[in-house]
Motif scaffolding. Structure first.
Motif, PDB file in Angstrom:
ATOM      1  N   SER A   1       0.267  37.779  12.100  1.00 45.02           N
ATOM      2  CA  SER A   1       0.274  37.581  13.396  1.00 45.02           C
ATOM      3  C   SER A   1      -0.413  36.925  14.128  1.00 45.02           C
ATOM      4  O   SER A   1      -0.204  36.407  14.746  1.00 45.02           O
ATOM      5  CB  SER A   1       1.078  38.789  13.968  1.00 45.02           C
ATOM      6  OG  SER A   1       2.135  39.325  13.532  1.00 45.02           O
ATOM      7  N   TYR A   2      -1.680  37.713  13.543  1.00 43.97           N
ATOM      8  CA  TYR A   2      -3.341  37.110  14.162  1.00 43.97           C
ATOM      9  C   TYR A   2      -3.333  35.566  14.201  1.00 43.97           C
ATOM     10  O   TYR A   2      -3.425  35.530  14.207  1.00 43.97           O
ATOM     11  CB  TYR A   2      -3.951  38.042  13.355  1.00 43.97           C
ATOM     12  CG  TYR A   2      -4.135  38.926  14.786  1.00 43.97           C
ATOM     13  CD1 TYR A   2      -4.682  39.219  16.017  1.00 43.97           C
ATOM     14  CD2 TYR A   2      -3.762  40.841  14.677  1.00 43.97           C
ATOM     15  CE1 TYR A   2      -5.091  40.369  17.130  1.00 43.97           C
ATOM     16  CE2 TYR A   2      -4.214  41.892  15.210  1.00 43.97           C
ATOM     17  CZ  TYR A   2      -4.738  41.445  16.324  1.00 43.97           C
ATOM     18  OH  TYR A   2      -4.736  42.362  17.710  1.00 43.97           O
ATOM     19  N   LEU A   3      -2.972  35.564  12.702  1.00 47.33           N
ATOM     20  CA  LEU A   3      -3.426  33.784  12.000  1.00 47.33           C
ATOM     21  C   LEU A   3      -2.177  32.952  12.831  1.00 47.33           C
ATOM     22  O   LEU A   3      -3.281  31.947  13.621  1.00 47.33           O
ATOM     23  CB  LEU A   3      -3.049  33.742  10.423  1.00 47.33           C
ATOM     24  CG  LEU A   3      -3.307  32.775  10.184  1.00 47.33           C
ATOM     25  CD1 LEU A   3      -4.327  32.034   9.768  1.00 47.33           C
ATOM     26  CD2 LEU A   3      -2.378  32.455   8.593  1.00 47.33           C
ATOM     27  N   GLY A   4      -1.249  33.309  13.498  1.00 53.72           N
ATOM     28  CA  GLY A   4      -0.407  32.278  14.041  1.00 53.72           C
ATOM     29  C   GLY A   4      -0.739  31.981  14.940  1.00 53.72           C
ATOM     30  O   GLY A   4      -0.514  31.024  15.844  1.00 53.72           O
TER      31      GLY A   4
ATOM     32  N   ILE B   1       7.547  26.653  18.835  1.00 55.64           N
ATOM     33  CA  ILE B   1       8.218  28.353  18.727  1.00 55.64           C
ATOM     34  C   ILE B   1       9.247  28.949  16.857  1.00 55.64           C
ATOM     35  O   ILE B   1       8.203  29.855  16.358  1.00 55.64           O
ATOM     36  CB  ILE B   1       8.988  29.238  19.665  1.00 55.64           C
ATOM     37  CG1 ILE B   1       7.979  29.373  20.770  1.00 55.64           C
ATOM     38  CG2 ILE B   1      10.160  29.983  19.684  1.00 55.64           C
ATOM     39  CD1 ILE B   1       8.320  29.449  22.336  1.00 55.64           C
ATOM     40  N   PRO B   2       9.354  27.885  17.082  1.00 55.12           N
ATOM     41  CA  PRO B   2       9.991  28.462  15.049  1.00 55.12           C
ATOM     42  C   PRO B   2       8.986  28.755  14.735  1.00 55.12           C
ATOM     43  O   PRO B   2       9.159  29.309  13.766  1.00 55.12           O
ATOM     44  CB  PRO B   2      10.660  26.852  15.126  1.00 55.12           C
ATOM     45  CG  PRO B   2      11.169  26.018  16.220  1.00 55.12           C
ATOM     46  CD  PRO B   2      10.045  26.581  17.174  1.00 55.12           C
ATOM     47  N   HIS B   3       7.919  27.743  14.463  1.00 57.43           N
ATOM     48  CA  HIS B   3       7.224  27.786  13.540  1.00 57.43           C
ATOM     49  C   HIS B   3       5.982  29.165  13.630  1.00 57.43           C
ATOM     50  O   HIS B   3       5.408  30.028  12.848  1.00 57.43           O
ATOM     51  CB  HIS B   3       5.966  26.431  13.494  1.00 57.43           C
ATOM     52  CG  HIS B   3       6.618  25.396  13.130  1.00 57.43           C
ATOM     53  ND1 HIS B   3       6.804  24.963  11.750  1.00 57.43           N
ATOM     54  CD2 HIS B   3       7.051  24.232  13.854  1.00 57.43           C
ATOM     55  CE1 HIS B   3       8.034  23.571  11.622  1.00 57.43           C
ATOM     56  NE2 HIS B   3       7.432  23.293  13.135  1.00 57.43           N
ATOM     57  N   TYR B   4       5.543  29.545  14.833  1.00 56.24           N
ATOM     58  CA  TYR B   4       5.222  30.828  15.113  1.00 56.24           C
ATOM     59  C   TYR B   4       6.011  31.677  14.900  1.00 56.24           C
ATOM     60  O   TYR B   4       5.524  32.652  14.435  1.00 56.24           O
ATOM     61  CB  TYR B   4       4.810  30.579  16.719  1.00 56.24           C
ATOM     62  CG  TYR B   4       4.335  31.885  17.254  1.00 56.24           C
ATOM     63  CD1 TYR B   4       2.779  31.669  17.327  1.00 56.24           C
ATOM     64  CD2 TYR B   4       4.869  32.959  18.450  1.00 56.24           C
ATOM     65  CE1 TYR B   4       2.164  33.310  17.705  1.00 56.24           C
ATOM     66  CE2 TYR B   4       3.946  33.959  18.927  1.00 56.24           C
ATOM     67  CZ  TYR B   4       2.310  34.231  18.209  1.00 56.24           C
ATOM     68  OH  TYR B   4       1.812  34.692  18.756  1.00 56.24           O
ATOM     69  N   ASP B   5       7.060  32.087  15.441  1.00 51.51           N
ATOM     70  CA  ASP B   5       8.060  32.985  14.786  1.00 51.51           C
ATOM     71  C   ASP B   5       8.218  32.560  13.202  1.00 51.51           C
ATOM     72  O   ASP B   5       7.419  34.407  12.631  1.00 51.51           O
ATOM     73  CB  ASP B   5       9.627  32.845  15.388  1.00 51.51           C
ATOM     74  CG  ASP B   5       9.823  33.033  16.898  1.00 51.51           C
ATOM     75  OD1 ASP B   5       8.797  33.541  17.255  1.00 51.51           O
ATOM     76  OD2 ASP B   5      10.400  32.999  16.810  1.00 51.51           O
ATOM     77  N   THR B   6       7.600  32.085  12.267  1.00 51.64           N
ATOM     78  CA  THR B   6       7.716  32.410  11.309  1.00 51.64           C
ATOM     79  C   THR B   6       6.895  33.041  10.557  1.00 51.64           C
ATOM     80  O   THR B   6       6.698  33.729   9.754  1.00 51.64           O
ATOM     81  CB  THR B   6       8.557  31.197  10.700  1.00 51.64           C
ATOM     82  OG1 THR B   6       9.013  29.606  10.954  1.00 51.64           O
ATOM     83  CG2 THR B   6       8.010  31.223   8.695  1.00 51.64           C
ATOM     84  N   ILE B   7       5.759  32.431  11.342  1.00 52.75           N
ATOM     85  CA  ILE B   7       3.934  33.083  11.124  1.00 52.75           C
ATOM     86  C   ILE B   7       4.366  34.855  11.883  1.00 52.75           C
ATOM     87  O   ILE B   7       3.929  35.808  10.598  1.00 52.75           O
ATOM     88  CB  ILE B   7       3.573  32.653  11.129  1.00 52.75           C
ATOM     89  CG1 ILE B   7       3.043  31.699  10.396  1.00 52.75           C
ATOM     90  CG2 ILE B   7       2.191  32.927  10.771  1.00 52.75           C
ATOM     91  CD1 ILE B   7       2.411  30.352  10.891  1.00 52.75           C
ATOM     92  N   MET B   8       4.954  34.837  12.761  1.00 53.75           N
ATOM     93  CA  MET B   8       5.032  36.273  13.421  1.00 53.75           C
ATOM     94  C   MET B   8       5.545  36.791  12.723  1.00 53.75           C
ATOM     95  O   MET B   8       4.717  38.176  12.463  1.00 53.75           O
ATOM     96  CB  MET B   8       5.143  35.847  14.809  1.00 53.75           C
ATOM     97  CG  MET B   8       4.917  36.784  15.764  1.00 53.75           C
ATOM     98  SD  MET B   8       5.411  36.290  17.099  1.00 53.75           S
ATOM     99  CE  MET B   8       6.737  36.955  17.569  1.00 53.75           C
ATOM    100  N   ARG B   9       6.667  36.759  11.858  1.00 53.42           N
ATOM    101  CA  ARG B   9       7.715  37.851  11.090  1.00 53.42           C
ATOM    102  C   ARG B   9       6.732  37.758   9.825  1.00 53.42           C
ATOM    103  O   ARG B   9       7.409  38.159   9.219  1.00 53.42           O
ATOM    104  CB  ARG B   9       8.974  36.945  10.212  1.00 53.42           C
ATOM    105  CG  ARG B   9       9.012  36.540  11.913  1.00 53.42           C
ATOM    106  CD  ARG B   9      10.941  37.097  11.683  1.00 53.42           C
ATOM    107  NE  ARG B   9      11.972  36.092  13.220  1.00 53.42           N
ATOM    108  CZ  ARG B   9      11.688  36.881  14.508  1.00 53.42           C
ATOM    109  NH1 ARG B   9      10.755  37.902  14.420  1.00 53.42           N
ATOM    110  NH2 ARG B   9      12.273  36.460  15.758  1.00 53.42           N
ATOM    111  N   GLY B  10       5.566  37.758   9.635  1.00 56.52           N
ATOM    112  CA  GLY B  10       5.012  37.329   7.797  1.00 56.52           C
ATOM    113  C   GLY B  10       5.283  36.852   6.824  1.00 56.52           C
ATOM    114  O   GLY B  10       4.381  36.925   6.607  1.00 56.52           O
ATOM    115  N   LEU B  11       6.074  35.960   7.839  1.00 55.62           N
ATOM    116  CA  LEU B  11       5.961  34.391   6.193  1.00 55.62           C
ATOM    117  C   LEU B  11       5.254  33.593   6.595  1.00 55.62           C
ATOM    118  O   LEU B  11       5.404  32.405   7.285  1.00 55.62           O
ATOM    119  CB  LEU B  11       7.087  34.094   6.411  1.00 55.62           C
ATOM    120  CG  LEU B  11       8.764  35.159   6.277  1.00 55.62           C
ATOM    121  CD1 LEU B  11       9.792  34.252   6.412  1.00 55.62           C
ATOM    122  CD2 LEU B  11       8.773  35.181   4.644  1.00 55.62           C
ATOM    123  N   VAL B  12       3.769  33.909   5.974  1.00 58.67           N
ATOM    124  CA  VAL B  12       2.787  33.009   6.159  1.00 58.67           C
ATOM    125  C   VAL B  12       3.184  31.656   5.006  1.00 58.67           C
ATOM    126  O   VAL B  12       2.672  31.553   4.115  1.00 58.67           O
ATOM    127  CB  VAL B  12       1.297  33.496   6.013  1.00 58.67           C
ATOM    128  CG1 VAL B  12       0.012  32.104   6.043  1.00 58.67           C
ATOM    129  CG2 VAL B  12       0.974  34.224   6.384  1.00 58.67           C
TER     130      VAL B  12
END
Lengths: 238, 244
Positions: free
Chosen positions: A133-136, A202-213
Motif C-alpha cells: 500500500s505504501y508503494l502504491g 483507482i483500478p491500478h491503485y486498488d490492485t497494489i493496495m490489496r498487496g498484489l504488486v
C-alpha cells in the motif's frame, strides 16, 4: 548536476513554510479521513485499508499544491533564464526537480508510519499488504506530481498550475472510479467501459493496495509518470 | 571568442532580431546600445542558449550554440536583465548552488569558486543573508557574482548597472574593467557615458538591426561637438528626427 538541482529544490521546500504546512495538513487529513470517514476502528480489522483508500482523493488536491511551484515560480521570478543558461539539459532540470518533489511527498507518506505501528500494536496486520500500500501510494503521488509539473511548465501562474493539476488528476481518478464506470456502462458496452476504467488511477491503485504488486499496475504508474515528464521537457524546450 | 552571424528571431509575425552579426575578441568590452525593444536582450538570450534562434547562429570559442548549447553555456557567464535569483536562499546558498551545477562532484573547487566570487563582488558581509532581504545594489552584485563564479572566458551582462546608485555603478564598472584583460565581454546599457568610460567597441542596434559597429571615439567623432546622445538619436531614429 541532477543532484545539485535536486538538493536546491528539496531544501527549498523547507526554506519556506510550504513544507511544514503541507506535512501538517497532509498528516491530519490522511489520518482524519482514515479514522472518521474510513471508520478505522469500527472496521475492527488490523489493516490500513481505510487509511489508504482515501489517498487518491487526497492527492488530487494536495499533490498539485506541492508541484504547482516547480516551473511556474521559475517563470514568474525570471530564474528560468538563469537555470537554462547554466550548463545543464532540460532533462536534468526536469528530473532533478521532479525527484525532489517526489522525495518530499514520499517523506510525507512515510511519516504516517505511526498508523502502521498502531495497527501492529492492536493486532497482527499483513505486512506485505501494508508495504504494498505504501508503494502504491508513493507511485500514485509520483504520477500526480508529474502531471502537476507539466501543468506548471505551461504557465507563469501557480494558481493556474494548481487548478489544471487538480482537474487533470481528477479526470484520471474519475475515469477509474466505480460509480463513474457504472454510469458509462448504462450506454457503452462493457469491454469499452473496462478499457476506459483501466486508464484511471483507482483500478491500478486498488490492485497494489490489496498487496498484489502487479507488474502491469507498476508499469502503468511509471509509464504515465514518464510520459508526463516527457511532455514537461517538450513544453520547456518550446 | 564570440562570433554572431546573421542571428534572427521571430516572435510570431514580429521579427525582433533581424540578421545581427558581430565579433568580439578576447580583451574587448563590447557595449550594446539601443532603444528599449530594439532586440538587445533577445540577441543576448540567443547567444547564451536560452532562446533558440529562428535563423543564423552564434559561436563561442568555435562552438555553435545550436549544436552544443551546454558547451557554450559552460564557457559563458551570463547576468540576465534585472538579475534574477532565488529570493529565499542566502547569498552563500545561492552561489553554492551555481557552483554545484558548474563543478559537479568537486566540493573543493565549488567552495573555492564561491569564496572568490564573494570577495570579487564585495559580498562577504552579507553572505548569510537571504537574497530577498538585500538592497537592489547587493542583488545586482549577487547576480554578477553568479556570472563570474566559474571565471568564464566570455561574459554576457544585460544591463549590469541598471538600478544602481552612482557609487555602485562605479564599483561595478571597476570590477568589469578589472576582468576585461583576458575575457570577451558584452554588456548592454542605456547609459551612454558608461560606453565611453568602459567599452572598447560599441554596437548600436535599432529595430533588430545593427546600425553601427565602431569604437566609442569614432562614434563621438560623428557629431561636430562629440555628443554621443545626438549620435545615438540620429542612428536609432533616423536623420529626420534630429532635424525636428
Amino acid at each position: 548536476m541532477i543532484s545539485a538541482i535536486f538538493q536546491r529544490e528539496f531544501a527549498g521546500y523547507f526554506r519556506t513554510p510550504v513544507a511544514y504546512v503541507f506535512l501538517v495538513v497532509f498528516l491530519l487529513a490522511a489520518s482524519g479521513l482514515g479514522f472518521f470517514a474510513g471508520r478505522f476502528f469500527e472496521s475492527n480489522t488490523a489493516s490500513l485499508e481505510p487509511f489508504f483508500f482515501f489517498h487518491p482523493w487526497l492527492f488530487l488536491f494536495l499533490v498539485p499544491a506541492v508541484g504547482m511551484r516547480l516551473w511556474a515560480e521559475e517563470r514568474r521570478g525570471g530564474t528560468i533564464e538563469l537555470l537554462f543558461t547554466l550548463p545543464l539539459t532540460p532533462v536534468q532540470a526536469v528530473l532533478g526537480k521532479f525527484l525532489a518533489g517526489w522525495c518530499f511527498l514520499a517523506l510525507a507518506i512515510v511519516l504516517t508510519f505511526p498508523l502502521a505501528l498502531t495497527v501492529a500494536f492492536l493486532g497482527s496486520p499483513d505486512w506485505g499488504v501494508i508495504v504494498g500500500s505504501y508503494l502504491g501510494s508513493v507511485l500514485l503521488a509520483g504520477v500526480c506530481l508529474a502531471i502537476t509539473s507539466l501543468m506548471s511548465a505551461l504557465t507563469k501562474s501557480q494558481v493556474i498550475a494548481f487548478v489544471l493539476g487538480v482537474v487533470v488528476c481528477f479526470g484520471f481518478v474519475l475515469v477509474g472510479y466505480s460509480l463513474f464506470s457504472d454510469l458509462l456502462s448504462s450506454f457503452l458496452p462493457v469491454p469499452v467501459v473496462s478499457a476506459i476504467a483501466n486508464f484511471g488511477f483507482i483500478p491500478h491503485y486498488d490492485t497494489i493496495m490489496r498487496g498484489l504488486v502487479d507488474l502491469s499496475s507498476v508499469v502503468y504508474f511509471l509509464s504515465l509518470t514518464g510520459f508526463a515528464l516527457f511532455l514537461n521537457i517538450v513544453a520547456l524546450e518550446r | 571568442m564570440i562570433e554572431v552571424q546573421n542571428l534572427a528571431k521571430d516572435f510570431g509575425p514580429i521579427r525582433a532580431v533581424d540578421g545581427v552579426s558581430f565579433r568580439v575578441n578576447r580583451g574587448d568590452i563590447l557595449g550594446f546600445l539601443g532603444p528599449n525593444g530594439a532586440g538587445k536582450s533577445t540577441t543576448m538570450k540567443m547567444l547564451t542558449g536560452f532562446l533558440p534562434p529562428s535563423g543564423g547562429t552564434a559561436r563561442v570559442d568555435g562552438i555553435d550554440v545550436r549544436v552544443d548549447p551546454v558547451g557554450v553555456k559552460r564557457r559563458i557567464g551570463y547576468l540576465p536583465e534585472s538579475s534574477p535569483s532565488y529570493p529565499e536562499m542566502t547569498v552563500e546558498e545561492f552561489l553554492g548552488f551555481i557552483a554545484a551545477v558548474r563543478f559537479p562532484g568537486d566540493a573543493d573547487r565549488q567552495a573555492g569558486a564561491v569564496e572568490r566570487a564573494l570577495h570579487l563582488c564585495f559580498l562577504p558581509e552579507v553572505r548569510r543573508q537571504p537574497i530577498e532581504t538585500l538592497s537592489k545594489g547587493y542583488r545586482q552584485r549577487v547576480g554578477f557574482a553568479q556570472a563570474v563564479l566559474h571565471d568564464p572566458p566570455v561574459l554576457v551582462l544585460d544591463e549590469p548597472t541598471d538600478g544602481l546608485d552612482p557609487n555602485q555603478k562605479r564599483e561595478v564598472r571597476r570590477i568589469i574593467a578589472g576582468m576585461a584583460k583576458d575575457k570577451a565581454i558584452i554588456l548592454s546599457t542605456h547609459i551612454l557615458e558608461e560606453v565611453e568610460a568602459l567599452c572598447t567597441r560599441v554596437i548600436i542596434i535599432a529595430r533588430g538591426r545593427v546600425v553601427c559597429d565602431e569604437t566609442p571615439a569614432s562614434l563621438c567623432a560623428r557629431h561636430p561637438e562629440g555628443r554621443l546622445d545626438e549620435v545615438f538619436r540620429e542612428l536609432t531614429l533616423g536623420p529626420a528626427a534630429t532635424a525636428a
